[in-house]
Design a protein around this motif. Structure first.
Motif, PDB file in Angstrom:
ATOM      1  N   LEU A   1       0.858  -1.178   0.000  1.00 35.12           N
ATOM      2  CA  LEU A   1       0.000   0.000   0.000  1.00 35.12           C
ATOM      3  C   LEU A   1       0.893   1.226   0.000  1.00 35.12           C
ATOM      4  N   ARG A   2       0.718   2.088  -0.973  1.00 34.46           N
ATOM      5  CA  ARG A   2       1.610   3.231  -1.140  1.00 34.46           C
ATOM      6  C   ARG A   2       0.947   4.502  -0.604  1.00 34.46           C
TER       7      ARG A   2
ATOM      8  N   ALA B   1      -3.133   0.430  11.396  1.00 36.91           N
ATOM      9  CA  ALA B   1      -2.763   1.806  11.755  1.00 36.91           C
ATOM     10  C   ALA B   1      -2.115   2.512  10.577  1.00 36.91           C
ATOM     11  N   ALA B   2      -1.280   1.814   9.813  1.00 41.36           N
ATOM     12  CA  ALA B   2      -0.643   2.413   8.632  1.00 41.36           C
ATOM     13  C   ALA B   2      -1.695   2.838   7.616  1.00 41.36           C
TER      14      ALA B   2
ATOM     15  N   GLY C   1      -2.218   6.931   6.390  1.00 40.58           N
ATOM     16  CA  GLY C   1      -1.663   7.266   5.095  1.00 40.58           C
ATOM     17  C   GLY C   1      -0.217   6.877   4.941  1.00 40.58           C
ATOM     18  N   ALA C   2       0.238   5.893   5.716  1.00 41.45           N
ATOM     19  CA  ALA C   2       1.622   5.437   5.628  1.00 41.45           C
ATOM     20  C   ALA C   2       1.743   4.363   4.554  1.00 41.45           C
ATOM     21  N   THR C   3       2.940   4.200   4.036  1.00 39.91           N
ATOM     22  CA  THR C   3       3.218   3.117   3.101  1.00 39.91           C
ATOM     23  C   THR C   3       3.361   1.813   3.888  1.00 39.91           C
ATOM     24  N   LEU C   4       2.853   0.725   3.310  1.00 40.64           N
ATOM     25  CA  LEU C   4       2.808  -0.554   4.007  1.00 40.64           C
ATOM     26  C   LEU C   4       3.292  -1.664   3.092  1.00 40.64           C
TER      27      LEU C   4
ATOM     28  N   ARG D   1      -3.025   4.448  -1.809  1.00 37.18           N
ATOM     29  CA  ARG D   1      -3.642   3.696  -2.874  1.00 37.18           C
ATOM     30  C   ARG D   1      -3.004   2.332  -3.014  1.00 37.18           C
ATOM     31  N   GLN D   2      -3.822   1.357  -3.383  1.00 37.16           N
ATOM     32  CA  GLN D   2      -3.330  -0.007  -3.562  1.00 37.16           C
ATOM     33  C   GLN D   2      -2.582  -0.096  -4.887  1.00 37.16           C
ATOM     34  N   ILE D   3      -1.422  -0.796  -4.877  1.00 35.85           N
ATOM     35  CA  ILE D   3      -0.675  -0.952  -6.124  1.00 35.85           C
ATOM     36  C   ILE D   3      -0.316  -2.422  -6.325  1.00 35.85           C
TER      37      ILE D   3
END
Length: 309
Positions: free
Chosen positions: A10-11, A55-56, A60-63, A307-309
């Motif tokens: 997740l970016r 939580a990420a 709005g954190a990258t995961l 957003r999912q990538i």
């Protein structure tokens, strides 16, 4: 093209990157021929890692999260480590035994060096390429980036009996991988929640902190093991969250309980860590740590979405 090593990518635009190497539960088809692996599939080694994932998403954190169970391959272990000992190795790159010494492989079908090499090429390297790519992207946008790595460590084996210990163990490669202000933010948050903690104890030499951490280049890494009562509370929250099936891959909002691990601790923690990162003096955008290098670029603004990538 999907990344074979990652279940979740997740970016986001926050300077915080959450990497969960021990939240995978899947098994490659080939391992299902070994009876000892059947109880492993679907067993979660790191319940706190799932809550950090949620939580990420909210912050709005990258995961980046693992797809396969860490007994299959451990992304927290160097691929360049010592040679595998099939007879004795219980905590290396590809585990051959449970923590109680039970073999995961049939005597006539042992784990081979070529199979380990295959998993490194097909799973370990793609996972860490994804990590490196996101470090470069985020460091080009922000003066400082934090890679936060919750993992299971002592709790890795699904067969291990519960034991009580520190609630939170933090590893920063003996202080070399992370600014002290970020460590202070985490320990203070844990203390407020009544959790015990230790810094650079049993996970002081964790691979990700040692490999990626370079505070002088604006790249900070903290390895975090949630254990003891805190891990038990996280596992209970995960059990409650999945009592009802979901249409999406996000966890439901925590129910009104005294624990509420995600809302009371983890979301505020990630927000606080981001504020600390933004308060640190700017440094040159060059990397000196292993694969995390390059990435020239100016600091950019941040959108709280992901957003999912």
């Amino acid at each position: 093209m999907p990344n074979a090593g990652c279940e979740t990518l997740l970016r986001g635009d926050s300077p915080v990157l959450v990497v969960t190497p021990h939240t995978g539960t899947a098994l490659p088809d080939a391992l299902r021929q070994h009876a000892a692996w059947l109880p492993v599939e679907g067993r979660l080694a790191d319940p706190a890692g799932l809550l950090f994932q949620e939580a990420a998403r909210r912050c709005g954190a990258t995961l980046i999260g693992a797809r396969y169970h860490p007994c299959v391959i451990d992304f927290m272990v160097s691929a360049q480590g010592p040679a595998l000992s099939v007879d004795a190795d219980r905590g290396g790159l590809c585990r051959t035994h449970t923590s109680r010494g039970e073999s995961l492989y049939d005597a006539d079908k042992p784990l081979t060096a070529s199979e380990v090499d295959h998993r490194v090429e097909q799973l370990w390297r793609p996972f860490h390429r994804a990590v490196t790519d996101e470090i470069r992207r985020l460091r080009a946008r922000h003066d400082h980036v934090l890679m936060l790595v919750p993992h299971a460590s002592w709790w890795l084996s699904p067969f291990r009996a519960e034991s009580m210990g520190r609630d939170c163990s933090i590893g920063t490669d003996h202080g070399k991988s992370c600014d002290r202000a970020l460590v202070g933010a985490l320990t203070e948050s844990a203390t407020v929640q009544g959790r015990s903690w230790v810094v650079n104890g049993n996970i002081a030499d964790g691979f990700t902190a040692e490999h990626y951490g370079d505070p002088r280049a604006g790249l900070h890494v903290m390895n975090v093991e949630i254990s003891g009562q805190w891990r038990i509370d996280c596992a209970s929250e995960i059990d409650r969250a999945f009592e009802e099936p979901l249409e999406s891959n996000a966890l439901p909002a925590p129910r009104e309980t005294n624990k509420r691990v995600t809302d009371t601790m983890l979301v505020p923690l990630l927000d606080r860590l981001e504020r600390v990162l933004r308060s640190l003096p700017a440094v040159a955008c060059t990397y000196g740590a292993n694969d995390a290098e390059g990435a020239e670029g100016a600091q950019g603004g941040r959108n709280r979405g992901a957003r999912q990538i």
